[in-house]
Design a protein around this motif. Structure first.
Motif, PDB file in Angstrom:
ATOM      1  N   LEU A 105       0.835  -1.204   0.000  1.00 50.95           N
ATOM      2  CA  LEU A 105       0.000   0.000   0.000  1.00 50.95           C
ATOM      3  C   LEU A 105       0.868   1.252   0.000  1.00 50.95           C
ATOM      4  CD1 LEU A 105      -2.622   1.513   0.094  1.00 50.95           C
ATOM      5  CD2 LEU A 105      -2.715   1.144   2.572  1.00 50.95           C
ATOM      6  N   ALA A 106       1.971   1.224   0.726  1.00 50.51           N
ATOM      7  CA  ALA A 106       2.873   2.384   0.763  1.00 50.51           C
ATOM      8  C   ALA A 106       3.362   2.727  -0.645  1.00 50.51           C
ATOM      9  CB  ALA A 106       4.058   2.105   1.687  1.00 50.51           C
ATOM     10  N   ARG A 107       3.674   1.712  -1.419  1.00 52.41           N
ATOM     11  CA  ARG A 107       4.144   1.921  -2.796  1.00 52.41           C
ATOM     12  C   ARG A 107       3.044   2.534  -3.668  1.00 52.41           C
ATOM     13  NH1 ARG A 107       5.068  -3.092  -3.993  1.00 52.41           N
ATOM     14  NH2 ARG A 107       3.426  -3.429  -5.546  1.00 52.41           N
ATOM     15  N   LEU A 108       1.834   2.015  -3.528  1.00 50.05           N
ATOM     16  CA  LEU A 108       0.706   2.525  -4.306  1.00 50.05           C
ATOM     17  C   LEU A 108       0.361   3.958  -3.905  1.00 50.05           C
ATOM     18  CD1 LEU A 108      -1.505  -0.680  -4.175  1.00 50.05           C
ATOM     19  CD2 LEU A 108      -0.462   0.269  -6.240  1.00 50.05           C
ATOM     20  N   LEU A 109       0.419   4.251  -2.614  1.00 55.39           N
ATOM     21  CA  LEU A 109       0.142   5.600  -2.139  1.00 55.39           C
ATOM     22  C   LEU A 109       1.185   6.585  -2.645  1.00 55.39           C
ATOM     23  CD1 LEU A 109      -0.923   4.911   1.566  1.00 55.39           C
ATOM     24  CD2 LEU A 109      -2.340   6.011  -0.180  1.00 55.39           C
ATOM     25  N   ALA A 110       2.438   6.169  -2.630  1.00 53.96           N
ATOM     26  CA  ALA A 110       3.509   7.043  -3.094  1.00 53.96           C
ATOM     27  C   ALA A 110       3.322   7.397  -4.565  1.00 53.96           C
ATOM     28  CB  ALA A 110       4.869   6.381  -2.875  1.00 53.96           C
ATOM     29  N   GLY A 157      -0.440  13.232  -8.179  1.00 55.49           N
ATOM     30  CA  GLY A 157      -1.401  14.261  -7.793  1.00 55.49           C
ATOM     31  C   GLY A 157      -2.783  13.732  -7.491  1.00 55.49           C
ATOM     32  N   ASP A 158      -2.980  12.417  -7.560  1.00 60.54           N
ATOM     33  CA  ASP A 158      -4.302  11.839  -7.288  1.00 60.54           C
ATOM     34  C   ASP A 158      -4.627  11.831  -5.795  1.00 60.54           C
ATOM     35  OD1 ASP A 158      -5.317  10.856  -9.966  1.00 60.54           O
ATOM     36  OD2 ASP A 158      -3.367   9.881  -9.921  1.00 60.54           O
ATOM     37  N   VAL A 159      -3.596  11.700  -4.971  1.00 56.16           N
ATOM     38  CA  VAL A 159      -3.772  11.678  -3.516  1.00 56.16           C
ATOM     39  C   VAL A 159      -3.093  12.914  -2.930  1.00 56.16           C
ATOM     40  CG1 VAL A 159      -3.052  10.522  -1.389  1.00 56.16           C
ATOM     41  CG2 VAL A 159      -4.033   9.193  -3.264  1.00 56.16           C
ATOM     42  N   VAL A 160      -3.822  13.641  -2.063  1.00 61.36           N
ATOM     43  CA  VAL A 160      -3.262  14.851  -1.467  1.00 61.36           C
ATOM     44  C   VAL A 160      -3.118  14.741   0.048  1.00 61.36           C
ATOM     45  CG1 VAL A 160      -4.166  16.291  -3.315  1.00 61.36           C
ATOM     46  CG2 VAL A 160      -5.566  15.910  -1.275  1.00 61.36           C
ATOM     47  N   GLN A 161      -3.670  13.686   0.633  1.00 56.78           N
ATOM     48  CA  GLN A 161      -3.571  13.488   2.070  1.00 56.78           C
ATOM     49  C   GLN A 161      -2.485  12.460   2.392  1.00 56.78           C
ATOM     50  OE1 GLN A 161      -4.908  15.063   4.481  1.00 56.78           O
ATOM     51  NE2 GLN A 161      -6.764  16.046   3.748  1.00 56.78           N
ATOM     52  N   SER A 162      -1.776  12.714   3.481  1.00 55.04           N
ATOM     53  CA  SER A 162      -0.773  11.761   3.947  1.00 55.04           C
ATOM     54  C   SER A 162      -1.430  10.797   4.931  1.00 55.04           C
ATOM     55  CB  SER A 162       0.386  12.501   4.628  1.00 55.04           C
ATOM     56  OG  SER A 162       1.328  11.587   5.156  1.00 55.04           O
ATOM     57  N   VAL A 163      -1.152   9.524   4.769  1.00 50.06           N
ATOM     58  CA  VAL A 163      -1.769   8.528   5.644  1.00 50.06           C
ATOM     59  C   VAL A 163      -0.788   7.393   5.894  1.00 50.06           C
ATOM     60  CG1 VAL A 163      -2.786   7.247   3.712  1.00 50.06           C
ATOM     61  CG2 VAL A 163      -3.821   7.064   5.976  1.00 50.06           C
ATOM     62  N   ASP A 164      -0.833   6.842   7.085  1.00 53.32           N
ATOM     63  CA  ASP A 164       0.017   5.704   7.412  1.00 53.32           C
ATOM     64  C   ASP A 164      -0.593   4.446   6.788  1.00 53.32           C
ATOM     65  OD1 ASP A 164       0.417   3.240   9.490  1.00 53.32           O
ATOM     66  OD2 ASP A 164       2.196   4.514   9.434  1.00 53.32           O
ATOM     67  N   PRO A 165       0.176   3.705   5.989  1.00 48.87           N
ATOM     68  CA  PRO A 165      -0.387   2.526   5.311  1.00 48.87           C
ATOM     69  C   PRO A 165      -1.005   1.504   6.254  1.00 48.87           C
ATOM     70  CG  PRO A 165       1.719   3.108   4.352  1.00 48.87           C
ATOM     71  CD  PRO A 165       1.564   3.963   5.573  1.00 48.87           C
ATOM     72  N   SER A 166      -0.332   1.209   7.350  1.00 46.52           N
ATOM     73  CA  SER A 166      -0.860   0.213   8.289  1.00 46.52           C
ATOM     74  C   SER A 166      -2.168   0.683   8.912  1.00 46.52           C
ATOM     75  CB  SER A 166       0.169  -0.090   9.383  1.00 46.52           C
ATOM     76  OG  SER A 166       1.307  -0.719   8.837  1.00 46.52           O
ATOM     77  N   GLU A 167      -2.238   1.980   9.249  1.00 49.95           N
ATOM     78  CA  GLU A 167      -3.459   2.515   9.837  1.00 49.95           C
ATOM     79  C   GLU A 167      -4.606   2.494   8.830  1.00 49.95           C
ATOM     80  OE1 GLU A 167      -2.694   6.376  11.401  1.00 49.95           O
ATOM     81  OE2 GLU A 167      -1.443   5.639  13.053  1.00 49.95           O
ATOM     82  N   PHE A 168      -4.290   2.798   7.576  1.00 49.88           N
ATOM     83  CA  PHE A 168      -5.338   2.792   6.544  1.00 49.88           C
ATOM     84  C   PHE A 168      -5.867   1.377   6.336  1.00 49.88           C
ATOM     85  CE2 PHE A 168      -7.222   3.057   2.348  1.00 49.88           C
ATOM     86  CZ  PHE A 168      -7.833   4.300   2.368  1.00 49.88           C
ATOM     87  N   LEU A 182     -15.649   5.835   0.293  1.00 48.38           N
ATOM     88  CA  LEU A 182     -15.673   7.145   0.943  1.00 48.38           C
ATOM     89  C   LEU A 182     -14.328   7.436   1.603  1.00 48.38           C
ATOM     90  CD1 LEU A 182     -19.222   7.175   2.604  1.00 48.38           C
ATOM     91  CD2 LEU A 182     -18.452   8.522   0.642  1.00 48.38           C
ATOM     92  N   LEU A 183     -13.740   6.400   2.179  1.00 47.63           N
ATOM     93  CA  LEU A 183     -12.420   6.552   2.797  1.00 47.63           C
ATOM     94  C   LEU A 183     -11.382   6.931   1.751  1.00 47.63           C
ATOM     95  CD1 LEU A 183     -11.436   6.141   5.742  1.00 47.63           C
ATOM     96  CD2 LEU A 183     -10.698   3.852   5.071  1.00 47.63           C
ATOM     97  N   LEU A 184     -11.456   6.299   0.601  1.00 49.80           N
ATOM     98  CA  LEU A 184     -10.534   6.617  -0.488  1.00 49.80           C
ATOM     99  C   LEU A 184     -10.758   8.038  -1.005  1.00 49.80           C
ATOM    100  CD1 LEU A 184     -10.674   3.250  -2.465  1.00 49.80           C
ATOM    101  CD2 LEU A 184      -8.614   4.268  -1.475  1.00 49.80           C
TER     102      LEU A 184
END
Length: 204
Positions: free
Chosen positions: A143-148, A154-165, A193-195
């Motif tokens: 998930l960390a790789r996909l989030l990065a 520019g698709d994701v603007v919020q920072s989130v911890d992968p394990s917490e997500f 909605l979370l996404l």
């Protein structure tokens, strides 16, 4: 007390032979059967039902999986591996933002059908402790790789911890009562909605 020569002799012993092809087939059949039976009847289902579905004897089941926790862990590992492997294919087929969404929904399907397995994992039984580490070293980095990638695009603007997500997704999947098509659909709507929240800045 063993001598140094004895220790050296022991170290020089050949490695154990690999599992025979027929034994590997039995293990694969048992894991697949356990996955199906656990989904139908929960992780406390009779081992005889699992052995019958796999087409082997109960003795064969116990030879490969002496404890129920061994079989539960094998099912969970197999499913986690499949989920992680799916990310590579998804990444190569879709843009970063869509790849993130698709993989999270794939993960959602994984956890939504693993209520009994998840309960066992969080039971406090020491037998399942290695699974928690396996989760953190396999799913979280994926998930960390996909989030990065989605953040870089520019698709994701919020920072989130992968394990917490991942934990939040699991909580949404397991908070709606018994597993059902309706319950699974509700979980997927909540996860979407979370996404969506990852794409909204705090000032919006």
């Amino acid at each position: 007390m063993p001598t140094s020569a004895t220790t050296a002799d022991h170290a020089a012993q050949p490695e154990r032979p690999r599992m025979r092809a027929d034994a590997r087939q039995n293990v694969d059949a048992l894991v697949l059967a356990a996955k199906a039976v656990f989904a139908e009847s929960g992780v406390d289902a009779p081992v005889r039902s699992i052995a019958e579905r796999a087409g082997v004897g109960v003795g064969t089941l116990y030879r490969h999986f002496p404890l129920r926790s061994d079989l539960i862990s094998a099912v969970f590992r197999r499913e986690m591996d499949a989920c992680v492997d799916a990310a590579t294919e998804i990444e190569g087929s879709y843009p970063p933002g869509e790849a993130l969404d698709r993989w999270i929904m794939r993960y959602t399907q994984f956890v939504a059908t693993k209520r009994g397995l998840a309960a066992a994992l969080h039971s406090g039984d020491a037998a399942y402790e290695p699974l928690a580490e396996y989760f953190s070293t396999r799913l979280a980095p994926t998930l960390a790789r996909l989030l990065a990638a989605a953040t870089a695009s520019g698709d994701v603007v919020q920072s989130v911890d992968p394990s917490e997500f991942l934990g939040a997704v699991a909580n949404l999947c397991h908070g709606g009562g018994p597993a059902s098509t309706e319950g699974s659909g509700q979980a997927e709507r909540m996860v979407r909605l979370l996404l969506a929240g990852l794409r909204t800045s705090d000032g919006d």
